[in-house]
Design a protein around this motif. Structure first.
Motif, mmCIF file in Angstrom:
data_model
loop_
_atom_site.group_PDB
_atom_site.id
_atom_site.type_symbol
_atom_site.label_atom_id
_atom_site.label_comp_id
_atom_site.label_asym_id
_atom_site.label_seq_id
_atom_site.Cartn_x
_atom_site.Cartn_y
_atom_site.Cartn_z
ATOM 1 N N VAL A 53 78.173 32.196 -47.191
ATOM 2 C CA VAL A 53 78.058 32.172 -48.650
ATOM 3 C C VAL A 53 77.931 33.597 -49.180
ATOM 4 N N ALA A 54 77.122 34.395 -48.514
ATOM 5 C CA ALA A 54 76.923 35.786 -48.959
ATOM 6 C C ALA A 54 78.211 36.595 -48.884
ATOM 7 N N VAL A 55 78.969 36.397 -47.826
ATOM 8 C CA VAL A 55 80.145 37.234 -47.586
ATOM 9 C C VAL A 55 81.390 36.741 -48.331
ATOM 10 N N LEU A 56 81.604 35.426 -48.355
ATOM 11 C CA LEU A 56 82.854 34.901 -48.870
ATOM 12 C C LEU A 56 82.830 34.537 -50.355
ATOM 13 N N TRP A 57 81.654 34.257 -50.899
ATOM 14 C CA TRP A 57 81.560 33.876 -52.293
ATOM 15 C C TRP A 57 81.560 35.140 -53.147
ATOM 16 N N THR A 58 82.651 35.353 -53.868
ATOM 17 C CA THR A 58 82.744 36.580 -54.677
ATOM 18 C C THR A 58 82.675 36.271 -56.152
ATOM 19 N N LYS A 63 75.353 31.446 -57.053
ATOM 20 C CA LYS A 63 75.404 31.878 -55.651
ATOM 21 C C LYS A 63 73.993 32.141 -55.128
ATOM 22 N N ILE A 64 73.190 32.845 -55.893
ATOM 23 C CA ILE A 64 71.824 33.144 -55.484
ATOM 24 C C ILE A 64 71.023 31.855 -55.349
ATOM 25 N N GLY A 65 71.242 30.905 -56.241
ATOM 26 C CA GLY A 65 70.558 29.624 -56.164
ATOM 27 C C GLY A 65 70.918 28.847 -54.906
ATOM 28 N N VAL A 66 72.196 28.865 -54.536
ATOM 29 C CA VAL A 66 72.635 28.184 -53.314
ATOM 30 C C VAL A 66 72.011 28.853 -52.101
ATOM 31 N N LYS A 67 72.048 30.179 -52.072
ATOM 32 C CA LYS A 67 71.462 30.916 -50.950
ATOM 33 C C LYS A 67 69.952 30.669 -50.860
#
Length: 117
Positions: free
Chosen positions: A112-117, A70-74
């Protein structure tokens, strides 16, 4: 440590607000083909980068799990945003496609920040 993490989350949100707010203020001009990258967009993107890196470090130091994918995508989205804003920052008129891409990628970064858990 928890207070420090929350303070950086707040600064991260301020950064995204500056980036997205700068985009929103230029949307009408984008329709006319006269949009430009305002300084708030560059400062917001840089704030997001610095606070995001700090948040990853603080969370790892506090032994919290970090979703590296997730951090990589962001980070990838933010690098593209930052590159576009930085390169086009001095142009009087930015093409609508480039300007729209910044807005779309910024919005995608939020989701991505909000929905990716």
């Amino acid at each position: 440590m928890n207070v420090l993490i929350h303070a950086f989350v707040g600064l991260h949100i301020i950064g995204i607000a500056a980036l997205l707010g700068g985009f929103m203020t230029q949307m009408k001009a984008m329709g006319k083909g006269e949009a430009r990258m305002v300084p708030a967009m560059l400062h917001g993107a840089l704030t997001m980068l610095v606070t995001g890196v700090a948040l990853v470090g603080l969370n790892q130091a506090d032994d919290n799990t970090v979703n590296t994918v997730k951090i990589g995508v962001k980070l990838a989205l933010l690098i593209v945003i930052l590159g576009l804003v930085y390169v086009k920052r001095d142009d009087e008129k930015v093409p609508a496609a480039a300007f729209g891409t910044v807005g779309a990628l910024t919005t995608a970064n939020v989701f991505v920040a909000v929905l990716w858990t």
